[in-house]
Design a protein around this motif. Structure first.
Motif, PDB file in Angstrom:
ATOM      1  N   ARG A  14       0.825  -1.213   0.000  1.00 44.98           N
ATOM      2  CA  ARG A  14       0.000   0.000   0.000  1.00 44.98           C
ATOM      3  C   ARG A  14       0.860   1.265   0.000  1.00 44.98           C
ATOM      4  N   SER A  15       2.065   1.198   0.557  1.00 43.86           N
ATOM      5  CA  SER A  15       2.932   2.378   0.582  1.00 43.86           C
ATOM      6  C   SER A  15       3.284   2.846  -0.820  1.00 43.86           C
ATOM      7  N   GLY A  16       3.370   1.908  -1.753  1.00 40.38           N
ATOM      8  CA  GLY A  16       3.640   2.281  -3.127  1.00 40.38           C
ATOM      9  C   GLY A  16       2.398   2.680  -3.891  1.00 40.38           C
ATOM     10  N   ASP A  17       1.260   2.066  -3.538  1.00 38.74           N
ATOM     11  CA  ASP A  17       0.015   2.317  -4.262  1.00 38.74           C
ATOM     12  C   ASP A  17      -0.744   3.538  -3.758  1.00 38.74           C
ATOM     13  N   ASP A  18      -0.592   3.842  -2.464  1.00 35.85           N
ATOM     14  CA  ASP A  18      -1.393   4.909  -1.856  1.00 35.85           C
ATOM     15  C   ASP A  18      -0.597   5.614  -0.768  1.00 35.85           C
ATOM     16  N   LEU A  19       0.537   6.206  -1.155  1.00 36.37           N
ATOM     17  CA  LEU A  19       1.376   6.864  -0.160  1.00 36.37           C
ATOM     18  C   LEU A  19       0.654   8.003   0.563  1.00 36.37           C
ATOM     19  N   PRO A  20      -0.123   8.850  -0.120  1.00 37.45           N
ATOM     20  CA  PRO A  20      -0.852   9.896   0.623  1.00 37.45           C
ATOM     21  C   PRO A  20      -1.772   9.326   1.701  1.00 37.45           C
ATOM     22  N   GLY A  21      -2.469   8.239   1.392  1.00 34.07           N
ATOM     23  CA  GLY A  21      -3.346   7.627   2.384  1.00 34.07           C
ATOM     24  C   GLY A  21      -2.574   7.026   3.538  1.00 34.07           C
ATOM     25  N   VAL A  22      -1.433   6.392   3.236  1.00 36.86           N
ATOM     26  CA  VAL A  22      -0.582   5.827   4.287  1.00 36.86           C
ATOM     27  C   VAL A  22      -0.062   6.927   5.197  1.00 36.86           C
ATOM     28  N   LEU A  23       0.410   8.021   4.610  1.00 33.83           N
ATOM     29  CA  LEU A  23       0.924   9.120   5.430  1.00 33.83           C
ATOM     30  C   LEU A  23      -0.170   9.736   6.292  1.00 33.83           C
ATOM     31  N   ALA A  24      -1.398   9.776   5.787  1.00 32.53           N
ATOM     32  CA  ALA A  24      -2.513  10.275   6.594  1.00 32.53           C
ATOM     33  C   ALA A  24      -2.735   9.372   7.807  1.00 32.53           C
ATOM     34  N   ASP A  25      -2.622   8.056   7.613  1.00 35.75           N
ATOM     35  CA  ASP A  25      -2.747   7.119   8.737  1.00 35.75           C
ATOM     36  C   ASP A  25      -1.609   7.286   9.731  1.00 35.75           C
ATOM     37  N   VAL A  26      -0.402   7.530   9.211  1.00 37.52           N
ATOM     38  CA  VAL A  26       0.765   7.748  10.077  1.00 37.52           C
ATOM     39  C   VAL A  26       0.565   8.993  10.932  1.00 37.52           C
ATOM     40  N   LYS A  27       0.096  10.053  10.324  1.00 38.39           N
ATOM     41  CA  LYS A  27      -0.167  11.292  11.061  1.00 38.39           C
ATOM     42  C   LYS A  27      -1.241  11.066  12.126  1.00 38.39           C
ATOM     43  N   ALA A  28      -2.311  10.367  11.761  1.00 35.46           N
ATOM     44  CA  ALA A  28      -3.402  10.118  12.700  1.00 35.46           C
ATOM     45  C   ALA A  28      -2.953   9.253  13.868  1.00 35.46           C
ATOM     46  N   ALA A  29      -1.958   8.389  13.640  1.00 35.46           N
ATOM     47  CA  ALA A  29      -1.460   7.512  14.703  1.00 35.46           C
ATOM     48  C   ALA A  29      -0.569   8.246  15.695  1.00 35.46           C
ATOM     49  N   GLY A  30      -0.118   9.463  15.344  1.00 35.81           N
ATOM     50  CA  GLY A  30       0.656  10.258  16.293  1.00 35.81           C
ATOM     51  C   GLY A  30       2.148  10.309  16.063  1.00 35.81           C
ATOM     52  N   TYR A  31       2.572   9.971  14.854  1.00 31.98           N
ATOM     53  CA  TYR A  31       4.004  10.011  14.537  1.00 31.98           C
ATOM     54  C   TYR A  31       4.412  11.394  14.041  1.00 31.98           C
ATOM     55  N   ASP A  32       5.727  11.661  14.140  1.00 29.69           N
ATOM     56  CA  ASP A  32       6.295  12.905  13.610  1.00 29.69           C
ATOM     57  C   ASP A  32       6.763  12.754  12.174  1.00 29.69           C
ATOM     58  N   GLY A  33       7.024  11.519  11.749  1.00 36.21           N
ATOM     59  CA  GLY A  33       7.537  11.314  10.410  1.00 36.21           C
ATOM     60  C   GLY A  33       7.555   9.855  10.031  1.00 36.21           C
ATOM     61  N   ALA A  34       8.029   9.573   8.815  1.00 45.40           N
ATOM     62  CA  ALA A  34       8.054   8.208   8.303  1.00 45.40           C
ATOM     63  C   ALA A  34       9.344   7.953   7.546  1.00 45.40           C
ATOM     64  N   GLU A  35       9.852   6.739   7.682  1.00 45.21           N
ATOM     65  CA  GLU A  35      11.027   6.285   6.942  1.00 45.21           C
ATOM     66  C   GLU A  35      10.569   5.470   5.743  1.00 45.21           C
ATOM     67  N   VAL A  36      11.221   5.691   4.601  1.00 42.64           N
ATOM     68  CA  VAL A  36      10.782   5.081   3.346  1.00 42.64           C
ATOM     69  C   VAL A  36      11.951   4.362   2.683  1.00 42.64           C
ATOM     70  N   GLY A  37      11.647   3.657   1.588  1.00 40.94           N
ATOM     71  CA  GLY A  37      12.702   3.137   0.735  1.00 40.94           C
ATOM     72  C   GLY A  37      13.365   4.304   0.023  1.00 40.94           C
ATOM     73  N   ASN A  38      14.241   4.021  -0.898  1.00 45.49           N
ATOM     74  CA  ASN A  38      14.925   5.098  -1.617  1.00 45.49           C
ATOM     75  C   ASN A  38      14.143   5.449  -2.891  1.00 45.49           C
ATOM     76  N   PRO A  39      13.443   6.601  -2.919  1.00 41.77           N
ATOM     77  CA  PRO A  39      12.631   6.964  -4.080  1.00 41.77           C
ATOM     78  C   PRO A  39      13.399   7.777  -5.126  1.00 41.77           C
ATOM     79  N   THR A  40      14.718   7.880  -4.982  1.00 42.88           N
ATOM     80  CA  THR A  40      15.511   8.804  -5.790  1.00 42.88           C
ATOM     81  C   THR A  40      15.274   8.657  -7.285  1.00 42.88           C
ATOM     82  N   THR A  41      15.213   7.432  -7.773  1.00 46.69           N
ATOM     83  CA  THR A  41      15.090   7.222  -9.212  1.00 46.69           C
ATOM     84  C   THR A  41      13.651   7.085  -9.679  1.00 46.69           C
ATOM     85  N   SER A  42      12.677   7.164  -8.774  1.00 54.31           N
ATOM     86  CA  SER A  42      11.285   6.931  -9.163  1.00 54.31           C
ATOM     87  C   SER A  42      10.366   8.132  -8.980  1.00 54.31           C
TER      88      SER A  42
END
Length: 257
Positions: A14-42
Motif C-alpha cells: 500500500r505504501s507504493g500504491d497509496d502513499l498519501p493515504g498511508v501518510l494520513a494514517d501515520v499522522k493520525a497515529a501520532g508520529y512525527d515522520g516516516a522512513e521510506v525506501g529510496n525513491p531517488t530514481t522513481s
C-alpha cells in the motif's frame, strides 16, 4: 529533540500504491515522520517533499542496501534528492557469508559515508540478527568487523533493538558500549528463539520479548535524532494502521518518547 517515526514496511504494498493515504494514517497515529525506501530514481524530489508537507510529516529517512552504495554517482544523486526532501538519515543493510565480505562492506560504507557526510547526511548501517553470528575461521562476528573497520566520522549505526536482542546480545550492555555510534534507532518488538537466534513473530511495541523500557533509559542519554518503530508485518488479518497506533501510543505513554 528526539522525534518518533515509523518505517512504512508495516503497510506493505500500500505504501507504493497509496502513499498519501498511508501518510494520513501515520499522522493520525501520532508520529512525527516516516522512513521510506529510496525513491531517488522513481519520484522527483520536489514532488516527494510535497507529499510529506501535505501530510504534516517529516521524512525521517531513506532505506537502501549497501550494494547500492558502490555506485558513488548514485550516492551523490541520493544525497541531492534527500536534501531537497529535507531528510538527513540514510539507512543501509546487507548480509555477507564471511569476514572478507564484511571488510569490503566496511570500505564501501566509509567511501559512501564520506560523500554523504559532506552533504549533511548521516549514513547509518542497519543491523539484523546475522551480524551477531560467529563467522567462519574464527574471525569474530560481522558486527565486530563493521564497528571496528568503519570510520565513526562517516559511518553511523541504526541499531535495531529487536535484532540486537534476537542475535543474543544483552541489549542494555550493547547500547551502553556502542550506542554512541548511533543517532537513529529502530524500535521493533516480537518474539525470538535465543538458542537459535532466530525470529518467531513481530508484534506491536510492548507485546514482545524486547526489553524496551530498560533500553530506552540508555537511549535517552544518547539523544538520537529519531526513534523509528518498525514492525515487519502484522498478524494475519491485522490492520497495519491499528498496529501502528498501538506502537505509537506505547512509545509516547510508556517509553516517554
Amino acid at each position: 529533540m528526539t522525534r518518533l517515526g515509523i518505517q512504512l514496511i508495516i503497510f506493505g504494498k500500500r505504501s507504493g500504491d497509496d502513499l498519501p493515504g498511508v501518510l494520513a494514517d501515520v499522522k493520525a497515529a501520532g508520529y512525527d515522520g516516516a522512513e521510506v525506501g529510496n525513491p531517488t530514481t522513481s519520484v522527483a524530489a520536489h514532488d516527494y517533499k510535497q507529499l510529506f508537507d501535505d501530510a504534516g510529516l517529516a521524512c525521517a529517512g531513506y532505506h537502501t542496501g549497501v550494494g547500492a552504495l558502490t555506485d558513488l554517482d548514485h550516492v551523490r544523486e541520493t544525497a541531492a534528492h534527500m536534501n531537497t526532501v529535507g531528510t538527513k538519515h540514510l539507512m543501509a543493510g546487507g548480509k555477507w557469508p564471511d569476514a572478507a565480505g564484511y571488510e569490503d562492506a566496511a570500505q564501501t560504507l566509509n567511501a559512501a559515508g564520506e560523500i554523504l557526510e559532506s552533504e549533511g547526511i548521516s549514513l547509518c548501517y542497519h543491523n539484523h540478527n546475522w551480524e551477531f553470528f560467529d563467522l567462519p575461521e574464527g574471525r569474530g562476528t560481522g558486527m565486530e568487523i563493521l564497528l571496528h573497520n568503519t570510520d565513526p566520522a562517516y559511518v553511523h549505526f541504526c541499531f535495531d533493538l529487536y535484532w540486537v536482542a534476537c542475535g543474543g546480545e544483552d541489549l542494555v550492555s550493547f547500547l551502553q558500549a556502542y550506542g554512541h555510534r548511533s543517532n537513529y534507532l529502530h524500535y521493533k518488538d516480537g518474539t525470538f528463539d535465543l538458542e537459535t537466534k532466530q525470529p518467531l513473530t513481530f508484534t506491536e511495541l510492548g507485546n514482545g520479548q524486547v526489553k524496551l523500557i530498560e533500553a530506552t533509559r540508555v537511549v535517552k542519554t544518547l539523544s538520537p535524532a529519531w526513534i523509528t518503530t518498525e514492525q515487519d508485518r502484522v498478524a494475519e488479518g491485522g490492520d497495519p494502521a491499528t498496529s501502528a497506533k498501538i506502537s505509537a501510543d506505547y512509545a509516547r505513554s510508556v517509553l516517554g518518547i
